[in-house]
Design an enzyme around this catalytic site. Structure first.
Site, PDB file in Angstrom:
ATOM      1  N   ARG A  37       2.105   5.035   0.969  1.00 26.75           N
ATOM      2  CA  ARG A  37       3.097   6.061   0.703  1.00 26.75           C
ATOM      3  C   ARG A  37       2.670   6.954  -0.613  1.00 26.75           C
ATOM      4  NH1 ARG A  37       9.671   6.777   0.370  1.00 26.75           N
ATOM      5  NH2 ARG A  37       9.110   6.989   2.639  1.00 26.75           N
ATOM      6  N   HIS A  56       5.683  12.690   8.084  1.00 24.27           N
ATOM      7  CA  HIS A  56       6.464  11.287   8.026  1.00 24.27           C
ATOM      8  C   HIS A  56       6.523  10.509   9.422  1.00 24.27           C
ATOM      9  CE1 HIS A  56       8.341   8.027   6.215  1.00 24.27           C
ATOM     10  NE2 HIS A  56       9.607   8.822   5.657  1.00 24.27           N
ATOM     11  N   GLN A  62       9.104   7.754  10.226  1.00 25.12           N
ATOM     12  CA  GLN A  62      10.395   8.066  10.141  1.00 25.12           C
ATOM     13  C   GLN A  62      10.875   8.747  11.503  1.00 25.12           C
ATOM     14  OE1 GLN A  62      12.846   8.052   7.753  1.00 25.12           O
ATOM     15  NE2 GLN A  62      14.170   8.382   9.561  1.00 25.12           N
ATOM     16  N   ASP A  89      17.537  17.082   5.917  1.00 27.84           N
ATOM     17  CA  ASP A  89      16.887  16.112   4.734  1.00 27.84           C
ATOM     18  C   ASP A  89      17.212  16.915   3.520  1.00 27.84           C
ATOM     19  OD1 ASP A  89      15.255  14.496   3.631  1.00 27.84           O
ATOM     20  OD2 ASP A  89      13.386  15.237   4.362  1.00 27.84           O
ATOM     21  N   CYS A 142      17.043  11.337   7.405  1.00 32.13           N
ATOM     22  CA  CYS A 142      16.177  10.175   7.242  1.00 32.13           C
ATOM     23  C   CYS A 142      16.759   9.432   5.907  1.00 32.13           C
ATOM     24  CB  CYS A 142      14.785  10.623   6.861  1.00 32.13           C
ATOM     25  SG  CYS A 142      14.589  11.806   5.523  1.00 32.13           S
ATOM     26  N   ARG A 152      14.198   1.985  11.536  1.00 33.44           N
ATOM     27  CA  ARG A 152      13.027   2.072  10.803  1.00 33.44           C
ATOM     28  C   ARG A 152      12.399   0.721  11.178  1.00 33.44           C
ATOM     29  NH1 ARG A 152      11.857   5.473   6.648  1.00 33.44           N
ATOM     30  NH2 ARG A 152       9.646   4.990   7.140  1.00 33.44           N
TER      31      ARG A 152
HETATM   32  N1   CP Z   1      13.625   7.540   4.887  1.00 35.80           N
HETATM   33  C1   CP Z   1      12.680   6.961   4.136  1.00 35.80           C
HETATM   34  O1   CP Z   1      11.480   7.138   4.306  1.00 35.80           O
HETATM   35  O2   CP Z   1      13.548   6.504   3.096  1.00 35.80           O
HETATM   36  P1   CP Z   1      12.677   5.779   1.737  1.00 35.80           P
HETATM   37  O3   CP Z   1      11.913   7.004   1.042  1.00 35.80           O
HETATM   38  O4   CP Z   1      13.770   5.127   1.129  1.00 35.80           O
HETATM   39  O5   CP Z   1      11.619   4.891   2.090  1.00 35.80           O
HETATM   40  N1  NVA Z   2      11.358  14.897   2.531  1.00 34.83           N
HETATM   41  C1  NVA Z   2      11.681  13.561   1.839  1.00 34.83           C
HETATM   42  C2  NVA Z   2      11.732  12.511   2.616  1.00 34.83           C
HETATM   43  C3  NVA Z   2      12.211  11.169   2.103  1.00 34.83           C
HETATM   44  C4  NVA Z   2      11.949  10.174   2.828  1.00 34.83           C
HETATM   45  C5  NVA Z   2      10.683  13.368   0.672  1.00 34.83           C
HETATM   46  O1  NVA Z   2       9.529  13.693   1.108  1.00 34.83           O
HETATM   47  O2  NVA Z   2      10.946  13.285  -0.345  1.00 34.83           O
END
Ligand code: CP
Ligand code: NVA
Length: 310
Positions: free
Chosen positions: A109, A136, A139, A227, A266, A294
């Site tokens: 990540r 992502h 997700q 989101d 998400c 997930r």
């Molecule tokens: N939806 C998602 O990716 O959550 P986190 O940021 O908690 O991993």
């Molecule tokens: N769009 C959000 C998703 C978090 C899971 C971000 O990138 O922070």
């Protein structure tokens, strides 16, 4: 077999994603009511270790990958930027080569998508995108699984997105291209998704509608999704928050969708901003099924990366 990286949904392709969804449903059903940490009866990843690299915060991705590995009979470990040498400037190339010697797969990540591409170039084990500023994909496998569980057939589905044109929306558009559903995108001017993803879906024959009219986007939709208005690493400006106000998913907006429409997010959610409390806690909201999924989605992604599916 070449190393199977999962940087975006297209790395797997539509047929494989369909196989992932089917496998995820089967495995989820087979272990219903089991203790969450108990391995599936075939334990297909026994002895395998996933190294997870986090340069941004996470709750769901972190816990679900760990639980996915446990349920597949393997295990996972975490490196975060603050305490690993990556945070002190060790190169991605060297980190990729070291982790490839010590672990069987790498989940990353990070912010810049180019970093995960570089990791994949230098790794000799599968690299999985656990979120970048661009996309992502894991997700969205969970989101598709959730839609199917709630009796939404993917081809021809009308999915409506509200708010910021961000990484999650990019992966929804990529999924649309692969699984043949349509996407209505309601964002303020200047917050649209990247053109590349719109074109990808349109080139595959999907209808992608861009509008600033939230009500029009919601009308007759099967899935309503939003989101956070401010993603990790983005500036939290008063101009952006002001522009987003009319894209909040509230009961009036949900009422425009089909009566059996589902609400997806998400998470983490900012209740009162992108979604009202009534919708978030309401009967059409399936966000905690989505969060649980997930685990089940990532098990299928992992199995594909290890050459055991698709
Ligand atoms: N939806 C998602 O990716 O959550 P986190 O940021 O908690 O991993
Ligand atoms: N769009 C959000 C998703 C978090 C899971 C971000 O990138 O922070």
């Amino acid at each position: 077999m070449t190393t199977r990286h999962f940087l975006d949904l297209s790395d797997a392709g539509g047929d494989t994603i369909a196989a992932m969804l089917s496998d995820a449903l089967d495995r989820k059903t087979a272990r219903k009511s089991w203790p969450k940490g108990k391995a599936d009866s075939d334990a297909p990843l026994a002895g395998r270790v996933l190294a997870m690299v986090f340069e941004k915060n996470s709750t769901r991705t972190r816990v679900s990958f760990d639980m996915a590995m446990r349920q597949l009979g393997g295990s996972a470990l975490i490196l975060d930027a603050g305490t690993s040498q990556l945070g002190r400037g060790e190169s991605i190339a060297d980190t990729a080569r070291v982790l490839s010697r010590m672990a069987d797969a790498i989940m990353v990540r990070t912010d810049d998508h180019a970093k995960i591409e570089e990791m994949a170039r230098h790794a000799t084990v599968p690299v999985i995108n656990g979120l970048t500023d661009r996309s992502h994909p894991c997700q969205i496998v969970a989101d598709l699984l959730t839609a199917i569980e709630h009796r939404k057939a993917l081809p021809g589905l009308e999915v409506a997105w509200f708010g910021d044109g961000n990484n999650v929306l990019h992966s929804i558009l990529e999924a649309a291209a692969l699984m043949k559903f349509n996407v209505r995108v309601a964002t303020p001017a200047g917050y649209e998704p990247e053109e590349e993803f719109i074109e990808m879906a349109r080139a595959a024959g999907c209808t992608v509608t861009l509008t600033q009219d939230a009500g029009a986007a919601a009308a007759g939709a099967d899935v309503i999704v939003t989101d956070t208005w401010v993603s990790m690493g983005q500036a939290d400006t008063s101009e952006k928050l002001a522009a987003m106000q009319q894209y909040r998913v509230d009961t009036a907006l949900m009422a425009r969708a089909k009566s059996d429409a589902i609400f997806l997010h998400c998470l983490p959610a900012h209740v009162g901003d992108e979604v009202s409390e009534e919708v978030f806690e309401g009967s059409q909201s399936v966000v905690f099924d989505e969060a649980e999924n997930r685990i089940h989605a990532q098990k299928s992604v992992l199995l594909w990366c290890f050459g055991l599916l698709g």
